[in-house]
Enzyme design. Sequence first.
Site, PDB file in Angstrom:
ATOM      1  CE  LYS A 115      -4.383  -1.792   0.910  1.00 49.59           C
ATOM      2  NZ  LYS A 115      -5.016  -2.631   1.940  1.00 49.59           N
ATOM      3  CE  LYS A 197      -7.570  -8.970  -5.836  1.00 48.84           C
ATOM      4  NZ  LYS A 197      -8.925  -8.478  -5.687  1.00 48.84           N
ATOM      5  CE  LYS A 200     -15.104  -4.945  -1.875  1.00 49.99           C
ATOM      6  NZ  LYS A 200     -13.881  -4.823  -1.061  1.00 49.99           N
TER       7      LYS A 200
HETATM    8  P1  ATP Z   1     -10.114  -3.767  -3.417  1.00 50.46           P
HETATM    9  O1  ATP Z   1      -9.891  -3.717  -4.911  1.00 50.46           O
HETATM   10  O2  ATP Z   1     -10.774  -2.519  -2.853  1.00 50.46           O
HETATM   11  O3  ATP Z   1      -8.919  -4.216  -2.610  1.00 50.46           O
HETATM   12  P2  ATP Z   1     -11.106  -6.458  -3.483  1.00 50.46           P
HETATM   13  O4  ATP Z   1     -11.959  -6.772  -4.649  1.00 50.46           O
HETATM   14  O5  ATP Z   1      -9.677  -6.909  -3.537  1.00 50.46           O
HETATM   15  O6  ATP Z   1     -11.234  -4.901  -3.184  1.00 50.46           O
HETATM   16  P3  ATP Z   1     -11.355  -7.068  -0.668  1.00 50.46           P
HETATM   17  O7  ATP Z   1     -12.377  -6.306   0.145  1.00 50.46           O
HETATM   18  O8  ATP Z   1      -9.920  -6.655  -0.600  1.00 50.46           O
HETATM   19  O9  ATP Z   1     -11.836  -7.064  -2.212  1.00 50.46           O
HETATM   20  O10 ATP Z   1     -11.483  -8.611  -0.310  1.00 50.46           O
HETATM   21  C1  ATP Z   1     -12.653  -9.214   0.200  1.00 50.46           C
HETATM   22  C2  ATP Z   1     -12.509 -10.733   0.085  1.00 50.46           C
HETATM   23  O11 ATP Z   1     -12.635 -11.130  -1.294  1.00 50.46           O
HETATM   24  C3  ATP Z   1     -11.161 -11.285   0.574  1.00 50.46           C
HETATM   25  O12 ATP Z   1     -11.406 -12.462   1.351  1.00 50.46           O
HETATM   26  C4  ATP Z   1     -10.412 -11.629  -0.703  1.00 50.46           C
HETATM   27  O13 ATP Z   1      -9.516 -12.728  -0.487  1.00 50.46           O
HETATM   28  C5  ATP Z   1     -11.545 -11.989  -1.669  1.00 50.46           C
HETATM   29  N1  ATP Z   1     -11.236 -11.696  -3.100  1.00 50.46           N
HETATM   30  C6  ATP Z   1     -11.077 -10.466  -3.659  1.00 50.46           C
HETATM   31  N2  ATP Z   1     -10.853 -10.557  -4.990  1.00 50.46           N
HETATM   32  C7  ATP Z   1     -10.871 -11.887  -5.306  1.00 50.46           C
HETATM   33  C8  ATP Z   1     -10.736 -12.636  -6.534  1.00 50.46           C
HETATM   34  N3  ATP Z   1     -10.560 -12.042  -7.718  1.00 50.46           N
HETATM   35  N4  ATP Z   1     -10.826 -14.002  -6.474  1.00 50.46           N
HETATM   36  C9  ATP Z   1     -11.041 -14.615  -5.287  1.00 50.46           C
HETATM   37  N5  ATP Z   1     -11.188 -13.979  -4.092  1.00 50.46           N
HETATM   38  C10 ATP Z   1     -11.112 -12.623  -4.086  1.00 50.46           C
HETATM   39 MG    MG Z   2      -8.165  -6.282  -2.095  1.00 48.74          MG
END
Ligand code: ATP
Ligand code: MG
Length: 334
Positions: A115, A197, A200
């Site tokens: 980060k 991946k 969000k």
């Molecule tokens: P950001 O982009 O804001 O970091 P994010 O999509 O990575 O958001 P998080 O809130 O960081 O989501 O993660 C929430 C949960 O979703 C965690 O348990 C993480 O391991 C899972 N997760 C996030 N993206 C993936 C993905 N592409 N495949 C599988 N699991 C995921």
């Molecule tokens: Mg994340």
Amino acid sequence: MNQKKEIVLSGIRPTGFVHLGNYFGAIRNWVNMQREFNCFYCIVDWHSLTTHPDTRELPANVIRLLSELIGSGLDPDQCVLYIQSDVPEIAELYLYLNMLAYKGELDKTTTFKDKVRQNPDNVNAGLLTYPVLQSADILIHRAVKVPVGKDQEQHIEMTRNFAERFNHRYGEIFPMPYAFNYGEDLIKIMSLDGKGKMSKSENQMNTLYLADEDDAIRKKIMRATTDSGPVVPHSPKPDYIEGLYTLLRIVSEPAVVDKFEADYNACTIRYGDLKKQLAEDMVRFITPIRQKTESIRADEKYMRMVMEQGAAKARTSAKATLQLVRDAIGLKYY
Ligand code: ATP
Ligand code: MG
């Protein structure tokens, strides 16, 4: 609540729309666990402040996330579903744990270093102590099972270190938590262009969200990255093709998956047909979740009731732990 069942804690940040990665990587596990264990699931709004200081979208994000979690199958009567900032006891425990966390170990945390690299202008103390706040989230309920992705393993290890130091110094209050999943390999949902991946906050045209309308789902899948197909039978699949097959395995009938696997291995695969099938199966999967989510969110009275009920249950559990913690430290003068 059944006192004998093991206690589970997990959280999700209100930083955007829920996508298929969140659903299959995390939320689906949460849904399965709620029947078997005493589950606490938390919308961790304080954590989002470490990287998203602008709070204009925060209220809408929290409300939408709550409705998406229920729309995905979390049942507020079977689990404790609550918002972190509704439970100030977490902040007090965070304060005590901060005295047991060393700057050197926080500096070395992988997620912190990532980060700092992404956001060099906002290296705040909250970001540095993110694992301490996460530890407080877990320890405030004396949880043992923490269903999280691979990226979170180091934080859980740190939680064990802080808990052990507390127990050693002040008395045995906390059980040792560990990262939990249902034994299958941790699933990772790739973005539709095969570059990283689904997420969000990044690459939105190549991420499928639970809030996507049918046409958006079709459009995103139809423009997913493919190529002219294999020329040698039984070739390995490139990442972007493997990603499409992963989605197919998740939402389509086994016979459909088998057919497209056989076509691939025989070099007769037509990606246009695969995408059309995948798009329709995906629409069939996402539409009911989206509709349920929308109708839940429209019911403001129900949403408020869920938040109040979740906060009350979470605070009861948190207060009980905090009383033990205060007594153990010796914060009692009259
Ligand atoms: P950001 O982009 O804001 O970091 P994010 O999509 O990575 O958001 P998080 O809130 O960081 O989501 O993660 C929430 C949960 O979703 C965690 O348990 C993480 O391991 C899972 N997760 C996030 N993206 C993936 C993905 N592409 N495949 C599988 N699991 C995921
Ligand atoms: Mg994340």
